[in-house]
Design a protein around this motif. Structure first.
Motif, PDB file in Angstrom:
ATOM      1  N   MET A  33       0.835  -1.203   0.000  1.00  0.00           N
ATOM      2  CA  MET A  33       0.000   0.000   0.000  1.00  0.00           C
ATOM      3  C   MET A  33       0.870   1.253   0.000  1.00  0.00           C
ATOM      4  N   TRP A  34       1.991   1.154   0.700  1.00  0.00           N
ATOM      5  CA  TRP A  34       2.942   2.280   0.790  1.00  0.00           C
ATOM      6  C   TRP A  34       3.901   2.328  -0.421  1.00  0.00           C
ATOM      7  N   GLY A  35       3.746   1.329  -1.293  1.00  0.00           N
ATOM      8  CA  GLY A  35       4.594   1.309  -2.491  1.00  0.00           C
ATOM      9  C   GLY A  35       5.927   0.567  -2.283  1.00  0.00           C
TER      10      GLY A  35
ATOM     11  N   ASP B 163      10.221   4.452   7.739  1.00  0.00           N
ATOM     12  CA  ASP B 163       9.804   4.220   6.353  1.00  0.00           C
ATOM     13  C   ASP B 163       8.281   4.400   6.197  1.00  0.00           C
ATOM     14  N   TRP B 164       7.649   4.095   7.261  1.00  0.00           N
ATOM     15  CA  TRP B 164       6.174   4.262   7.257  1.00  0.00           C
ATOM     16  C   TRP B 164       5.795   5.744   7.356  1.00  0.00           C
ATOM     17  N   TYR B 165       6.435   6.419   8.303  1.00  0.00           N
ATOM     18  CA  TYR B 165       6.072   7.784   8.654  1.00  0.00           C
ATOM     19  C   TYR B 165       6.446   8.783   7.580  1.00  0.00           C
ATOM     20  N   LYS B 166       7.577   8.539   6.923  1.00  0.00           N
ATOM     21  CA  LYS B 166       8.106   9.572   6.030  1.00  0.00           C
ATOM     22  C   LYS B 166       7.251   9.805   4.776  1.00  0.00           C
ATOM     23  N   LEU B 167       6.443   8.798   4.435  1.00  0.00           N
ATOM     24  CA  LEU B 167       5.658   8.951   3.208  1.00  0.00           C
ATOM     25  C   LEU B 167       4.406   9.830   3.402  1.00  0.00           C
TER      26      LEU B 167
ATOM     27  N   GLU C  56       1.998  18.267   5.046  1.00  0.00           N
ATOM     28  CA  GLU C  56       0.863  19.054   5.545  1.00  0.00           C
ATOM     29  C   GLU C  56      -0.024  18.243   6.485  1.00  0.00           C
ATOM     30  N   ASP C  57      -0.058  16.906   6.321  1.00  0.00           N
ATOM     31  CA  ASP C  57      -0.971  16.079   7.103  1.00  0.00           C
ATOM     32  C   ASP C  57      -0.322  15.493   8.344  1.00  0.00           C
ATOM     33  N   LYS C  58       1.003  15.604   8.399  1.00  0.00           N
ATOM     34  CA  LYS C  58       1.734  14.922   9.481  1.00  0.00           C
ATOM     35  C   LYS C  58       1.304  15.406  10.856  1.00  0.00           C
TER      36      LYS C  58
ATOM     37  N   ASN D 175       2.548   9.875  -0.011  1.00  0.00           N
ATOM     38  CA  ASN D 175       3.201   9.960  -1.313  1.00  0.00           C
ATOM     39  C   ASN D 175       3.833   8.610  -1.564  1.00  0.00           C
ATOM     40  N   LYS D 176       3.211   7.797  -2.407  1.00  0.00           N
ATOM     41  CA  LYS D 176       3.642   6.404  -2.544  1.00  0.00           C
ATOM     42  C   LYS D 176       5.100   6.299  -2.980  1.00  0.00           C
ATOM     43  N   ALA D 177       5.775   5.316  -2.373  1.00  0.00           N
ATOM     44  CA  ALA D 177       7.220   5.199  -2.586  1.00  0.00           C
ATOM     45  C   ALA D 177       7.577   4.861  -4.022  1.00  0.00           C
TER      46      ALA D 177
END
Lengths: 135, 791
Positions: free
Chosen positions: B311-313, B325-329, B333-335, B359-361
């Protein structure tokens, strides 16, 4: 010689009342004369005295043209009263020679006669004598 | 003598013996383990009482001995008096068991129980002279029994209060007892149906050996436990957790076996459900594209499903991916918003639900994610892990947006269309209503025309604006004109020229105001050119809204009627004239004749003078009547007198002035309401009419009520109506109606009246084409109604 005990004149004309009374007296065949100046007064008297025969006249001279209650209305009212006395002789006595009135006269079979004014002594004596059965 | 001495000695010996025996008796009584009291006489004097009895009564020996019982112990009177009296009089003994008595033993209040016997005492003649009361204390026995009862009760209530199914088995494994809850849970209506039945026989065959084994264990003094399925007596499937224990005193052999079964059906079910749910969840999360994750709060180690990684690419098989790796994507603005939500959930200890974009990897495409999760806490309340799921809602989001957009568009479109439709519908409905109405009208008109053509009377219809659109056959026959010639209006050639203007006026008024139309006019008959009187009438037909849709008119030939009326009038006038001559002229003339003939025979000069006076009166009366008659004839002869415009208000004022004196004395008021202010009539006659009617009203008014005369005028069917209403004596019309307007008619006694006025009034009105009538009620008033032709 017998006399008529009570004669009544119903007429609003004071002059006729005067002359008729005088003429009746002059016949010497009448005891008392009862005078009414209109039909209403007369009918009131008849109503009050209906059961006293001696107060009811034997002979009546009735005018047609009178105020309040005219001659014809008087006759209509009279029919509704039941008298102790059986026979009342009524003559219409009017100045009217009108055919309408004479026609109307025939509608009342119980009337003795229709006299047209003026009435003289001979005429009145004839009526009185007839009533007494002298003629 | 010797004998006597011996006798004396013997006697004293006997007495001695008796004394001894009495003492012994007293002693016995006082020592007896029962309470004894002897009461003598009807006042129950205590002659003997032992220690125990004193103890029961709570008295000392001195207090009671040789005293009437209820004097020394009045507190006993209540319970005892009737009983003792009864025994004393009837001799029937009284026995009662287990009487509780509050005793003070060694200074302490103590509950004791006695069995009592009260018996009558009889002398040699068998006569009752006293009562012996004997009480045996049974306190200990009672207490022992009560204790036993209490403990049994306790046991029983313990067993009964257990929420589980509790059974007591004998050593053979037969059911001896089952508690109420047990009976309920096993759905057994009546315990007797299972009493003494082998417990294992209540189970399914596959479990019976298990049950038997547990009984064996219990018989050996151990406790057995097992879980098994067993349906109830009524077949409801149930799971039970069963404990089987021996009942025995320490060191003694097993006496009974107790079995406690707990209904675990619900637990069993929820366990099954949970298992099922877990496997279903896995299936569901995977097939629904749900990513599952768990974060260890201490190590920050993230476990996430392969699907989540994809799902995260990321590659789903990668194991090196960290929290970072999960958080950085997550888009910058939404973080902050996402972190805030998660933190709130930690503080509030509840779930969080948040939407953010990543933002998918692999392809750098923005995706919408919905994340749901919560913290898990250890025993110390510390957050240990955070677990949750992530859902890619990009498609959904797009679809929703698209849908919303479309819905908005469609709603707009639909709204517009609905409005259009409503408008069309409304118009349609109106049209339909109109058509229905028209159909109805057409039907009515068709029917009407059919009828109209078949009657020998003129019938016509008109449009609301006065346009005459139909004439029946009779009109065509009578007037000799074609429909086309008279369509719309075209009455000029037919109607009498004198009646034309009035006809136009009345008709115009009717169709503009909706007032019913009524008028009399003359129509020329085509066949011979003769004008015949007709009565024209018309009524409007209205629709449901009250609007006029059509006028229906008719013209009736009233010529014969009119002529008859005219003739009647003439006859009436002739009659009147005849009457005047017959009575009013001939009367005084006759008197004159009679008086003249009597003059010659007068008795005296005085009488002659009287007669001369009468002669004069009669000739005056004759002349007066002749004058009046001349006036009447004058009116008749002056038929062609010129008409004047008479202002009604002015006429009232003038009459008032002329009659001022009477007006004041009768406190009279004249009210006026002239809708028609002026009328065309010879003025001097109209003055006379006003004078005669008003003076008549004043003359015949009530003595005690102010006279009120209301004078009004109005238009009625094209004619002018003049009314005089008073509040006077009124006339009995039944009696006098026909004579009302005759010469020399007087209807009320006591008034100066020659009855000329109304006769004159009538003559004046009728000569000029009018009519007068009267309405009256005796005592209430009279109303004279004068109807005048319009000139």
């Amino acid at each position: 010689m017998s006399k008529i005990s009570l004669v009544s004149i119903i007429d609003d004309d004071a002059i006729f009342q005067f002359t008729a009374k005088k003429l009746l007296k002059s016949t010497d065949l009448v005891d008392q004369i009862l005078q009414f100046s209109d039909g209403e007064k007369a009918i009131d008297y008849f109503k009050v005295n209906k059961s006293i025969p001696e107060n009811i006249p034997d002979l009546v001279f009735l005018d047609i043209n009178m105020p309040y209650l005219d001659g014809w209305q008087f006759l209509d009212e009279l029919k509704t009263i039941s008298f102790a006395k059986e026979l009342i002789t009524i003559y219409i006595c009017t100045s009217s020679n009108s055919l309408f009135d004479q026609q109307r006269f025939t509608e009342y079979p119980n009337l003795k006669g229709y006299l047209i004014k003026p009435i003289d002594k001979n005429k009145i004596t004839e009526v009185v004598k007839k009533e007494l059965g002298l003629i | 003598m010797i004998t006597s001495t011996k006798n004396i000695i013997e006697e004293s010996e006997v007495r001695k013996q008796i004394k001894v025996s009495e003492d012994k008796f007293q002693n016995l009584i006082s020592q007896a383990p029962v309470s004894i009291a002897i009461l003598e006489g009807s006042s129950f004097i205590t002659v003997t009482i032992n220690k125990m009895a004193l103890e029961i009564w709570g008295k000392s020996y001195e207090e009671v001995i040789n005293k009437p019982l209820f004097e020394s112990s009045p507190e006993l009177e209540d319970g005892l008096k009737t009983i003792l009296n009864n025994i004393y009089t009837t001799g029937v003994p009284f026995i009662s068991n287990e009487i509780p008595v509050q005793l003070k033993r060694i200074g302490k209040p103590n509950m004791a129980y006695f069995n009592s016997v009260y018996q009558p005492l009889r002398d040699v003649d068998n006569k009752i002279y006293g009562i012996i009361l004997i009480g045996t204390e049974i306190t200990e026995a009672v207490n022992a029994r009560k204790k036993l009862e209490a403990s049994e009760l306790l046991n029983r209530s313990m067993l009964e209060s257990s929420p589980y199914c509790l059974k007591i088995l004998d050593l053979e494994g037969r059911v001896q007892f089952m508690n109420f809850n047990g009976l309920c849970q096993m759905e057994i209506d009546n315990f007797s149906t299972i009493k003494n039945i082998n417990w294992d026989s209540l189970w399914n065959s596959e479990n019976q050996s298990l049950v038997k084994a547990s009984i064996d264990i219990a018989l050996k003094g151990e406790t057995a436990q097992f879980t098994a399925f067993c349906p109830t007596a009524k077949g409801t499937p149930k799971w039970w957790d069963v404990v089987v224990s021996p009942v025995r005193n320490p060191g003694e052999p097993v006496q009974q076996i107790i079995s406690i079964s707990k209904d675990i059906t619900e637990q069993k079910r929820s366990q099954e459900a949970t298992d099922k749910m877990a496997s279903q969840l896995k299936l569901a999360t995977d097939s629904a594209n749900v990513g599952v994750w768990s974060l260890n709060m201490q190590s920050q180690e993230l476990e996430w499903s392969a699907l989540h990684k994809k799902m995260w690419g990321y590659d789903g098989d990668r194991t090196d991916l960290t929290y970072e790796d999960w958080y950085k994507l997550i888009v910058p603005e939404d973080k902050e918003m996402a972190s805030k939500r998660v933190e709130e959930a930690r503080i509030n200890r509840n779930f969080y639900e948040v939407e953010y974009r990543i933002n998918k990897a692999d392809d750098n495409v923005i995706h919408f994610i919905r994340s749901v999760g919560s913290y898990y806490y250890n025993d110390k309340g510390e957050a240990v892990t955070m677990n949750g799921i992530s859902l890619d809602i990009t498609e959904q989001k797009r679809f929703t947006e698209e849908l919303e957009k479309k819905v908005t568009e469609r709603t707009k479109e639909l709204g517009f269309k609905t409005k259009q439709l409503e408008t069309i519908n409304k118009a349609l409905n109106e049209n339909i209503q109109l058509v229905i109405q028209q159909d109805k009208t057409i039907e009515t008109i068709k029917e009407f025309k059919f009828l109209a053509d078949s009657i020998p009377q003129i019938v016509w219809t008109s449009q609301p604006d006065g346009y005459l659109d139909y004439y029946n056959q009779h009109w065509i026959d009578y007037t000799g004109m074609s429909i086309e010639e008279t369509q719309g209006w075209g009455w000029e050639p037919v109607i009498h020229p004198d009646d034309l203007q009035q006809c136009i006026d009345v008709w115009t008024e009717s169709y503009t105001t909706g007032k019913p139309y009524e008028i009399e006019y003359r129509f020329k008959r085509a066949s011979d050119g003769i004008y015949k009187w007709h009565l024209g009438r018309a009524l409007p037909m209205r629709n449901d809204q009250g609007e006029i849709v059509k006028w229906f008119g008719s013209c009736t030939d009233i010529d014969a009627y009119k002529k008859a009326l005219d003739l009647e009038n003439k006859i009436s006038q002739f009659e009147d004239f005849n009457r005047i001559v017959a009575h009013n002229l001939r009367g005084p003339a006759g008197s004159i004749d009679m008086l003249i003939s009597m003059l010659a025979e007068a008795d005296s000069e005085e009488e002659r003078n009287e007669m001369m006076g009468m002669l004069k009166d009669s000739s005056i009366s004759l002349i007066t009547t002749l004058d009046e008659l001349m006036h009447v004839l004058e009116v008749r002869f002056n038929k062609n007198m010129t008409y004047d415009t008479c202002n009604l208000q002015e006429l009232v004022e003038e009459t008032k002035n002329m009659m001022r004196g009477q007006m004041i004395s009768k406190q009279a008021i004249i009210k006026t309401n002239f809708e028609v202010p002026n009328i065309e009539f010879p003025l001097i006659y109209m003055k006379s009419i006003f004078y005669n009617i008003i003076s008549n009203s004043l003359k015949y008014s009530h003595a005690d009520v102010p006279a009120l005369i209301e004078v009004s005028s109005k238009k009625h069917f094209g004619k002018t109506v003049l009314e005089f209403a008073d509040n006077g004596l009124g006339i009995d019309l039944k009696k006098h109606g026909k004579n009302m307007f005759k010469l020399n008619k007087v209807f009320h006694s006591g008034f100066d009246s020659k009855g000329v006025g109304l006769f004159m009034t009538k003559t004046q009105i009728e000569t000029f084409g009018g009519m007068i009538s009267a309405e009256s009620e005796p005592g209430k008033g009279t109303k004279f109604i004068i109807t005048l032709e319009n000139v």
